[in-house]
Design a protein around this motif. Sequence first.
Motif, PDB file in Angstrom:
ATOM      1  N   UNK C 238       0.831  -1.210   0.000  1.00  0.00           N
ATOM      2  CA  UNK C 238       0.000   0.000   0.000  1.00  0.00           C
ATOM      3  C   UNK C 238       0.860   1.252   0.000  1.00  0.00           C
ATOM      4  N   UNK C 489      -8.997   0.680  -7.314  1.00  0.00           N
ATOM      5  CA  UNK C 489      -8.792  -0.282  -6.237  1.00  0.00           C
ATOM      6  C   UNK C 489      -8.218   0.426  -5.026  1.00  0.00           C
ATOM      7  N   UNK C 490      -8.770   0.048  -3.858  1.00  0.00           N
ATOM      8  CA  UNK C 490      -8.342   0.751  -2.648  1.00  0.00           C
ATOM      9  C   UNK C 490      -6.860   0.579  -2.398  1.00  0.00           C
ATOM     10  N   UNK C 491      -6.361  -0.654  -2.683  1.00  0.00           N
ATOM     11  CA  UNK C 491      -4.970  -0.904  -2.333  1.00  0.00           C
ATOM     12  C   UNK C 491      -4.025  -0.076  -3.195  1.00  0.00           C
ATOM     13  N   UNK C 493      -4.375   3.009  -3.749  1.00  0.00           N
ATOM     14  CA  UNK C 493      -4.517   4.429  -3.444  1.00  0.00           C
ATOM     15  C   UNK C 493      -3.671   4.866  -2.264  1.00  0.00           C
TER      16      UNK C 493
END
Lengths: 343, 164, 560
Positions: C238, C489-491, C493
């Motif tokens: 991340x 995708x959250x990862x 960001x």
Amino acid sequence: MNIWEIIIITVIKIGAILTIMLLTVSYLVYFERRISAWIQSRLGPNRVGWEGILQPFADVFKLLLKEDISPVAANKFIHGLAPFIAVFVAFSTYAVIPIGPDVTIFGYSIQLVVADVNIGVLYVLALTSLGVYGLTFAGWSSGSKYSLLGGIRSSAQMISYEVSMGFSVGGVLLMAGSLSPIAIVEAQYGWMWNAIVQPIGFITFTVAAFAETNRLPFDLPEAEPELVGGYHTEYSSMKFAGFFLAEYANMIIAAGMIVTLYLGGWQVPYIDKLGLGEIVTALMQVGSFFVKMGAILFFFIWVRWSIPRFRYDQLMNLGWKVMFPLSLINIVWVAALIMIFNL
Amino acid sequence: MGVKKRQKDLTTLDKLYLPEIFKGLALTFKSMFKPKVTMEYPEVKFEPPASYRGRPVLVQEENGVERCVACGLCSRVCPALAIEVRANETELEKERYPETFEINMIRCIFCGFCEEVCPEEAIVMSKDYELVFTNREDAVYGKDKLLVPVHKLKDRLEFLRNFK
Amino acid sequence: MPKITIDGKQFDFNHGQTIIETAKENGIEIPHFCWHPKLSISGNCRICLVEVEKMPKLVIACSTLAADGMVVNTQSDKTIAARNAVMEFILINHPLDCPICDEAGECKLQDYAFKHGTGESRFVEEKQHKDKRVELGPRIMFDAERCISCSRCIRFSDEIAGRNQLTFIRRGDRVTITTFPGEEFDNPYTMNTIDICPVGALTSKDFRFKSRVWEMSSTNSVCTGCARGCNTEIWVRDNKIQRLTPRINETVNGHWMCDDGRLNTFKHVNNEETRIDGPHIRVDGQLTKVTWNEAVKEAVKRLKSFNNTEIAFIGSAFATVEDNYAFQKFSKANFNATNLDFARHVVPGSGDDILICEDKTPNSLGAVLTGIQPVADGMNLAEIINGIKSKKIKALYIMEDDIAQLDSEYETLLAKLDLLIVHASNKNKTTTLADILLPVSTYAEKHGTIVNVDGMIQRMRPAVATEELERSLDQMPMSRWDKFGTKFDRWARGKKYDAKPSWKILGLLSQELPNKLKYKMAEDVFEDVSQHVKEFSGLDYDLIGEMGVKIKSDKITAKV
Ligand code: SF4
Ligand code: SF4
Ligand code: SF4
Ligand code: SF4
Ligand code: FES
């Protein structure tokens, strides 16, 4: 009757026929969807109104609200014109098809046809040939290869099948000795229906009618798997609806023509022998016309959901090598009948 | 390549096609009166069999704790990279638990690999096929939406024991 | 030279080498748990059993010396059967729950079970249960059930760390590790036992359960904790650093690194509270975020308003060779700088003779060599401070160092300056006084080189993306998540800071000045360095490579 009365009565007749046409077209679409569903063990549209009977109106609203798109590469004028040609032709053809005998209403003797043209049959043939311009224009002006192919197919198909259609009609004309639809209907008094007298002609005409209306198994101009949507690929919203309308109106005309030319038109065999009143007779006759037409329309739909599409070469083969000779044989057959029985 | 010979040459009658066409018409006509298979969703809902692979869910034990130990195997095996697990330590016997567990339902292809790989039988495919969202964020299901009490998943768990 | 035959192939060896060493040298892997190349031999795990011709029984490869004419078979049926038996034996009491264990993915036992295990166990009885969470020391958590009693950790603390703190107690299947009474496992190198523990028995309290190893990317880098410059790998998920691990480099750190370097040199990179995001200018007494363009224009405008002799420049032993070189070039060429120096951070008595140095900066030698020194009769750091007192120095340009922290008096002194320009990655005492604050990338966010205490020049690579560094375009190492993530995708960001390496910032400033720095990449700077600094001549990034290159210089003072 003075000229004003004639005009008013004609306008009323036009209005009535147009209304009937539009309603029938809408419901034809509805029935097409439901019957196809039944054939495929589905239910079909049954949500809008009772059993979905308001579906056609929902469809119209939907189409009205859609964005009208025309491709960049299109010839805008012809692109816009094409659906109008298709609709116009389809609706004007109906003028000469009689839906019942003469009736007397409020002291006026009225023919149940918009225009009793004495060359009615020719008029129909001429107009349906015009109709193909709509499709060809649409195909050419869209600036899309799919549309163009659809348009070309449509004209080629039209030419091929018009020939056998014309020859089939020849047999009917020989029997009636007239080009007026009313005369043709009246010539089929009793069981003298042309479908019975000249079955080959009936079959060739019916097949040609399928081809002329671009219905399956002859829907090559709009064959979805190969051409996306054929000539109307690039149409949307009400312009698309125009083609849709025209296609179904054409079906109704085809059905009307089949009934008029081969199934005795409005005639119910020997109804005049029953001694019913004039109004009752007329009503029954008009009813019989619609019943017959409905049966033919059902047949159209039924065939569409049963038989797969022809290949293009098969279509041409059938048109020129089978249908054309058959319709010629039919003429000889009718001529022989006339000679032998001196009809 | 030689030209393949037809298995059977067509007779004249066959070539007319008419008998076949009428047979076909008769068949479709008959089927018009057969019972319909359509279900009128949403009033009538399809109740899938246990073998059905609806959206993946996390098994929640009777005591409210998820079975998952956040090993990340489902996340690793997922061919669509739909699962994201963040582990942390817990005082419970299982030592680790998923602090966040997210499945992106837009990415998920319902292959069931996560269920197959899970060593704890903690993630299973449910019967839920109603997945509707209006934006991408809503399509990411967190633990709140993923946890389903174990008694509601009896069917599937039994199926897995018998057939996996 | 004596010869030994292993698996049908003949190899030379030196007297005194064991079978396992000879095999390893020649690319034949003999499984081992307790043997470690840097530790004494204990020979207790027995997984390394091999068949030697004419010997009645199998022998352990780790403690049997190779002998001339010896014929060893590591793949015979007997060897494999013995290996399977040892695996089965070790797994009797080892819990079979890799999904929970934090070592999974980098575990020797897991790998060997996969390669050499039969895949089934005949053990149906209850396993031995032991304590699962024992705090051996302030940084280490011990799971007694997972321990396979290889004694690597004991030998490490004894032999490498030089602190005899661990021992076995009890016997048989109840054997376990503990510290001596009254002792804590707290030497400065304890966390190396986590790396060498072949199983997941020892875990880092800091990293425990944070991330699966396969979910992170790893980038080769160098520790910046002291002048040793231990080789490290930076593990990122991340876009945040999760942990550091030592990377083997025999000429610098061998297999090890100290706990302090491992734990305390990366947290600031992740720290959202203190990281400086984008350039700032003091407006009405407040540091206000501005664009790069505005900040650069303002900095140049204000620098120009002073006489060259009124400005002093302070480089940094925390910054790279490239940054320091660009700094002195920029200041000398444009401001004729003579008042140029950097601060040393030496903590006397803090070093040991293992790894840790007294010099707490990673690049003081690099700073010296690139010319961060007073020019002619220019001022050094102490004189600059005096100059500020006597108002001789009115403007100060500080690159990547917290000067205000050095002395309690400095803070008030720096506040007196007319202009203070600071390059910094995180907020500190100096940055709160800055008039113009320029955010720099940390060592984990840029390419660069540093020179360690022995003159080893070593490379650092970006492991964390910033706004000017894109993971895939700039060919940074990528985990599977990084490879396939989209912006939805959250990862994908993870926070990216608006920061640049100092040489780049100086390049921007120089565009407004007569003498421009025309560097596009860190490599361009280094090329310039290698052409102008004789110690670095002939070097380039490829030559330095992963392992570094030793330079020759009379400025290397053996122990700092
Ligand atoms: S069902 Fe397949 S795609 Fe969906 S989350 Fe599980 S592994 Fe991923
Ligand atoms: S595989 Fe199972 S236990 Fe592991 S993280 Fe996924 S759901 Fe949790
Ligand atoms: S804790 Fe790890 S290194 Fe120490 S004896 Fe046990 S298995 Fe070996
Ligand atoms: S000894 Fe120095 S360089 Fe090595 S890990 Fe510790 S602080 Fe970092
Ligand atoms: S490696 Fe030889 S006995 Fe352990």
